[in-house]
Design a protein around this motif. Structure first.
Motif, short mmCIF file in Angstrom:
data_model
loop_
_atom_site.label_atom_id
_atom_site.label_comp_id
_atom_site.label_asym_id
_atom_site.label_seq_id
_atom_site.Cartn_x
_atom_site.Cartn_y
_atom_site.Cartn_z
N ARG A 25 -17.60 2.84 -4.38
CA ARG A 25 -17.06 2.28 -3.14
C ARG A 25 -15.56 2.52 -3.05
N GLU A 26 -14.88 2.47 -4.18
CA GLU A 26 -13.44 2.69 -4.18
C GLU A 26 -13.11 4.10 -3.70
N GLN A 27 -13.85 5.10 -4.17
CA GLN A 27 -13.63 6.48 -3.72
C GLN A 27 -13.91 6.62 -2.23
N ILE A 28 -14.99 6.00 -1.79
CA ILE A 28 -15.36 6.06 -0.38
C ILE A 28 -14.29 5.39 0.49
N THR A 29 -13.81 4.26 0.02
CA THR A 29 -12.77 3.53 0.76
C THR A 29 -11.49 4.35 0.86
N ARG A 30 -11.08 4.94 -0.25
CA ARG A 30 -9.86 5.76 -0.25
C ARG A 30 -10.00 6.93 0.72
N ALA A 31 -11.17 7.55 0.75
CA ALA A 31 -11.40 8.69 1.66
C ALA A 31 -11.32 8.23 3.11
N ALA A 32 -11.92 7.09 3.40
CA ALA A 32 -11.90 6.56 4.78
C ALA A 32 -10.47 6.23 5.20
N ILE A 33 -9.69 5.66 4.30
CA ILE A 33 -8.31 5.32 4.62
C ILE A 33 -7.48 6.58 4.84
N ARG A 34 -7.73 7.61 4.06
CA ARG A 34 -7.01 8.88 4.27
C ARG A 34 -7.26 9.40 5.68
N LEU A 35 -8.50 9.34 6.12
CA LEU A 35 -8.83 9.81 7.46
C LEU A 35 -8.13 8.97 8.52
N ALA A 36 -8.17 7.66 8.34
CA ALA A 36 -7.57 6.77 9.33
C ALA A 36 -6.05 6.89 9.34
N ASP A 37 -5.44 7.04 8.18
CA ASP A 37 -3.98 7.21 8.12
C ASP A 37 -3.55 8.47 8.86
N ALA A 38 -4.39 9.49 8.77
CA ALA A 38 -4.04 10.78 9.39
C ALA A 38 -4.34 10.81 10.89
N ASP A 39 -5.48 10.26 11.29
CA ASP A 39 -5.93 10.45 12.67
C ASP A 39 -6.40 9.19 13.38
N GLY A 40 -6.15 8.04 12.80
CA GLY A 40 -6.54 6.80 13.45
C GLY A 40 -7.95 6.36 13.09
N LEU A 41 -8.27 5.13 13.49
CA LEU A 41 -9.56 4.55 13.11
C LEU A 41 -10.74 5.29 13.72
N THR A 42 -10.55 5.91 14.88
CA THR A 42 -11.65 6.62 15.52
C THR A 42 -12.12 7.82 14.70
N ALA A 43 -11.28 8.27 13.78
CA ALA A 43 -11.65 9.42 12.95
C ALA A 43 -12.62 9.03 11.84
N VAL A 44 -12.83 7.74 11.66
CA VAL A 44 -13.65 7.27 10.54
C VAL A 44 -15.10 7.07 10.96
N SER A 45 -15.99 7.74 10.26
CA SER A 45 -17.43 7.55 10.41
C SER A 45 -18.05 7.89 9.08
N VAL A 46 -19.28 7.49 8.89
CA VAL A 46 -19.96 7.82 7.64
C VAL A 46 -20.03 9.33 7.47
N ARG A 47 -20.28 10.04 8.56
CA ARG A 47 -20.38 11.49 8.49
C ARG A 47 -19.05 12.12 8.08
N GLN A 48 -17.96 11.65 8.69
CA GLN A 48 -16.65 12.23 8.38
C GLN A 48 -16.18 11.88 6.98
#
Length: 240
Positions: A25-48
């Motif tokens: 979960r920690e790896q998944i969370t870090r990946a999701a935060i990287r996406l959101a930091d770069a492109d906002g919350l809309t960039a976050v999905s399970v697929r992305q």
């Protein structure tokens, strides 16, 4: 069959079925935060997030039930970035103003936090620690537990509003801000708004970053002082 717990915090780190875990979960969370930091919350999905990790979406469903779980994990991880090791002084207003300032810094690092739909009960382990710390700051005040939780909720909403305004100001072109300020001053001096003109009189230009910090501290301090004095029922309930 027993009903599956409704929050990510009550479920196992991964499903009981399937092959050995490849992620955490920690790896998944870090990946999701990287996406959101770069492109906002809309960039976050399970697929992305799966794409970011170089795996398929199906593999992530062994760890999270869906996007809501991802957002819960992200919010809690970001909340963990608020320094709660700072010793309390015993002055509730001073301690909560300082907590608000540290919380704003986390908002500035992760602006997507301000895009998350507010939910009163969206709280994980780090969120629980935050609440405990804030309630500790309020310990000297004679208020009910409900009133203290409401005060913390007001503080959180106020900090989010001030953070959003500060971030917007940073992104707004300097020339546009200057033009808006000049218009406001000119319009106020034309005589139709004497109270506004009086309020604006004597204001000096300030560094935007410093002014935002000072504004946040003033607003938070005034709101908290009034709120706590009012809800406590007597000014003497606040430390001198």
């Amino acid at each position: 069959m027993a009903e599956e717990p409704g929050t990510v915090w009550e479920r196992p780190e991964r499903g009981a079925r399937g092959p050995a875990p490849e992620r955490s979960r920690e790896q998944i969370t870090r990946a999701a935060i990287r996406l959101a930091d770069a492109d906002g919350l809309t960039a976050v999905s399970v697929r992305q997030v799966a794409k970011e990790l170089g795996t398929g979406p199906a593999s992530l469903y062994r760890y999270v039930a869906g996007r809501d779980d991802l957002v819960d994990l992200m919010v809690d991880a970001a909340t963990g970035g608020i320094d709660l090791t700072v010793a309390l002084t015993g002055d509730p207003v001073t301690d909560l103003v300082a907590l608000a300032a540290r919380t704003q810094q986390v908002h500035y690092r992760h602006p997507w936090l301000l895009e998350v739909t507010p939910e009163a009960m969206r709280v994980g382990p780090c969120g629980l620690d935050y609440l405990e710390y804030a309630l500790g700051a309020l310990a000297p005040v004679r208020m009910t537990g409900q009133a203290k939780l409401e005060a913390v909720a007001v503080l959180s909403a106020l900090v989010a509003m001030l953070s959003r305004a500060a971030l917007h100001s940073r992104r707004s072109p300097t020339a546009r801000q200057a033009a808006q300020a000049a218009y406001l001053t000119k319009a106020a001096r034309q005589g139709a708004h004497p109270l506004l003109a009086e309020a604006l009189a004597g204001q000096a230009a300030a560094d935007p970053a410093q002014d935002a910090r000072a504004l946040s501290e003033r607003v938070v301090r005034r709101v908290l002082a009034g709120l706590l004095a009012s809800d406590a029922g007597a000014p003497s309930s606040l430390p001198e």
